[in-house]
Motif scaffolding. Structure first.
Motif, PDB file in Angstrom:
ATOM      1  N   GLU A  94       6.382   8.740   6.217  1.00 31.23           N
ATOM      2  CA  GLU A  94       5.207   7.927   6.517  1.00 31.23           C
ATOM      3  C   GLU A  94       4.620   7.268   5.276  1.00 31.23           C
ATOM      4  OE1 GLU A  94       2.505   9.577   9.492  1.00 31.23           O
ATOM      5  OE2 GLU A  94       3.866  11.279   9.739  1.00 31.23           O
ATOM      6  N   ASP A 105       5.015   4.128   4.517  1.00 28.76           N
ATOM      7  CA  ASP A 105       4.706   2.739   4.869  1.00 28.76           C
ATOM      8  C   ASP A 105       5.530   1.712   4.106  1.00 28.76           C
ATOM      9  OD1 ASP A 105       2.899   3.672   6.669  1.00 28.76           O
ATOM     10  OD2 ASP A 105       1.127   2.859   5.693  1.00 28.76           O
ATOM     11  N   ILE A 151       3.075   2.306  12.310  1.00 25.06           N
ATOM     12  CA  ILE A 151       2.944   3.748  12.531  1.00 25.06           C
ATOM     13  C   ILE A 151       1.538   3.974  13.065  1.00 25.06           C
ATOM     14  CG2 ILE A 151       2.989   6.057  11.521  1.00 25.06           C
ATOM     15  CD1 ILE A 151       4.847   5.029   9.366  1.00 25.06           C
TER      16      ILE A 151
END
Length: 598
Positions: free
Chosen positions: A502, A504, A517
């Motif tokens: 996560e 990005d 997300i």
């Protein structure tokens, strides 16, 4: 939303918009990559497995793939998919020895096929290599159906047609010419194991208005007139010609008229241009040859003077449209007489089955069309199958080919006493496209060039010779540029949720903002919560399993993705990968083997 089931082969198939839109499911990006590598013969054979007639369809396909092309979401024009199909056909090596042949020993099963059009020829193409003895009954002296009788030679040269039909004849398929079937009952009595009807929609619609009978000598039914031109029974026409109708047949009629001596050709449309049935490129080609298209003219009567047709009177129509472009009201604002010497009616085609007895077990609907199962193509009489225009009304060649593929599966099942409804499912193989660090087996750079324009024969030259092909084919420079416009939609972005941190990085680098997300939600809410709201409901969202750190989900809008691979290049944990999707579409050969063919 539940996590996306990417094991469903149709999920990734649907993402390859061009292949999904093609009735025969031709693997478009695959053959374009082969062309880019200079492997024209391989590209031709990839095409041929799906659409059977690459050289023919590379010239005259209705191109359902192109409006679906993902390139059209980046810029106005899609990849020239159809014309690249022609590139593969024009530049390939000899392929006769690479095409499946009839085995030395047949299986003893005899199949009768009525009409030598694309549907019947596809059935024979699929069944003959399996040992079936295929006999095609053709009413004319040439094979091809509408491809030879209704598509002019300036669009489809006869030598291209003869060559690709010849590959099927050389499989040991017997074509009996000048053999019109007058009784299906009599044919069934000859002991064939199955019968396929691919007789097309051979009846052109008429226009029964005032003056029709008196002017009959100068009024022609479009498909019949085109057939007479093709076989040189008709060699001239009047100087002023009106074409009634705006479908593809009308475009062939108006352009053929110019080549037979007409000076002034007008196409008469009852409704506005947005309601035309002709393909946009067909309209452009006609107008390029100075054909005038008049909208909102509804035929009223044929005008006669001294027993001779001199014109047509039309009612001038006005329409009111709603916000969705649908007609809500219409009125007549006046009338107008337009002079003419000849009129060609191209207002539609119909099925005609006077040769099928109504007491043999084949059920017909209220329009006189046989009731046919849309999956198996079997009629209500066991062992009799239909395909192409004869099954579902006028469509196009690529639909007829797909009907032939599916009917061939059913005929094989029928002859093996197996349920025709039990069919091998589609399949999917994925393999990584990675060749090294940030290096892929396909070119993932974005080519900014616009669609290449097809070089055309000089206008004066083409109108002198009705057989002179108008489109010249792409040049080498055009081939090199156009293949790079393909976005390789069959190289899929594949996500492995447990590897995601996560960070990005993929979201930051995505050039079209197709990744987000976010917390999971119902679909309508989730679509609106993305970085760019996903508005196209016809294309799916990819939704991952909950990510382990936050429980949020990775969401990808498949409608926006350009398959550039930047997410996979940027991801530090390889949670994203680019994987080549081989979508397996079973034909009769695979049904026999029970496994995917190599």
């Amino acid at each position: 939303m539940k996590p996306t089931n990417t094991q469903d082969p149709d999920y990734y198939h649907k993402v390859v918009d061009c292949q999904w839109a093609c009735p025969a499911h031709t693997p478009v990006p695959e053959y374009i990559r082969l062309i880019a590598q200079g492997r024209f013969t391989d590209a031709y054979l990839v095409n041929r497995r799906s659409n059977v007639f690459p050289g023919i369809l590379g010239r005259v396909c209705d191109r359902p793939c192109e409006p679906a092309c993902r390139r059209g979401r980046v810029e106005e024009e899609p990849v020239a998919i159809c014309r690249l199909k022609r590139v593969a056909a024009d530049h390939r090596d000899e392929v006769a020895h690479l095409i499946p042949q009839k085995p030395d020993t047949t299986n003893g099963k005899k199949i009768a096929l009525i009409g030598a059009g694309p549907a019947s020829l596809t059935v024979a193409n699929d069944l003959a290599p399996l040992g079936y003895e295929c006999t095609v009954f053709e009413a004319l002296h040439r094979a091809g159906g509408l491809m030879i009788s209704n598509i002019p030679s300036f669009r489809l040269p006869e030598e291209v047609l003869d060559e690709e039909i010849g590959y099927i004849e050389n499989m040991g398929v017997e074509i009996k010419y000048n053999s019109r079937i007058d009784s299906l009952k009599d044919l069934l009595a000859e002991g064939y194991d199955a019968v396929f009807v691919g007789s097309g929609a051979p009846k052109g619609k008429d226009l029964n208005i005032e003056g029709r009978e008196e002017a009959s000598a100068n009024i022609h039914i479009g498909i019949e007139w085109l057939e007479n031109v093709a076989f040189e029974h008709t060699k001239e026409i009047g100087k002023k010609v009106l074409i009634i109708g705006v479908g593809n047949t009308a475009m062939d009629c108006c352009r053929s008229s110019l080549r037979l001596g007409a000076d002034d050709v007008k196409v008469m449309a009852r409704k506005p241009r947005e309601f035309f049935k002709a393909s946009p490129w067909e309209l452009e080609d006609a107008e390029d040859e100075n054909v005038e298209i008049l909208v909102n003219h509804s035929p009223k009567r044929f005008v006669m003077e001294n027993g001779k047709l001199v014109g047509m009177e039309f009612e001038l129509m006005e329409y009111e449209l709603d916000e969705r472009g649908r007609i809500t009201d219409q009125r007549v604002s006046g009338s107008k007489i337009i002079p003419c010497d000849d009129v060609i009616l191209a207002i539609g085609q119909e099925n005609a089955f006077p040769w099928i007895e109504r007491d043999i077990g084949i059920e017909f609907d209220k329009w006189g069309v046989p009731v046919v199962d849309e999956t198996t193509h079997e009629s209500t009489l066991k062992g009799v199958f239909f395909g192409g225009d004869s099954a579902f009304g006028p469509k196009n060649i690529i639909w007829a080919v797909e009907h032939g593929h599916q009917a061939a599966i059913s005929i094989h099942k029928h002859c093996e006493n197996q349920p025709v409804t039990e069919r091998m499912p589609r399949g999917l193989n994925l393999q990584s496209a990675k060749m090294g660090v940030n290096e892929w087996m396909y070119s993932n750079t974005f080519e900014g060039a616009h669609r290449r324009e097809m070089p055309l024969e000089d206008l004066r030259s083409r109108l002198k010779d009705r057989k002179l092909e108008v489109e010249l084919g792409f040049t080498e420079e055009q081939i090199v540029t156009e293949v790079q416009r393909c976005l390789n939609c069959d190289v899929q972005t594949v996500f492995d949720p447990p590897l995601c941190k996560e960070c990005d990085a993929c979201i930051d680098i995505c050039p079209v903002d197709c990744l987000s997300i976010v917390p999971n939600a119902e679909e309508a809410e989730l679509r609106q919560s993305l970085k760019v709201p996903a508005q196209n409901l016809e294309q799916d969202l990819y939704v991952s399993e909950p990510l382990k750190d936050t429980g949020r989900v990775m969401v990808k809008d498949e409608d926006l993705c350009l398959h550039c691979g930047l997410c996979a290049e940027r991801c530090p944990t390889s949670a994203w990968d680019m994987q080549d999707a081989d979508i397996f579409i079973p034909h009769a050969l695979e049904e026999v083997k029970g496994v995917a063919a190599e």
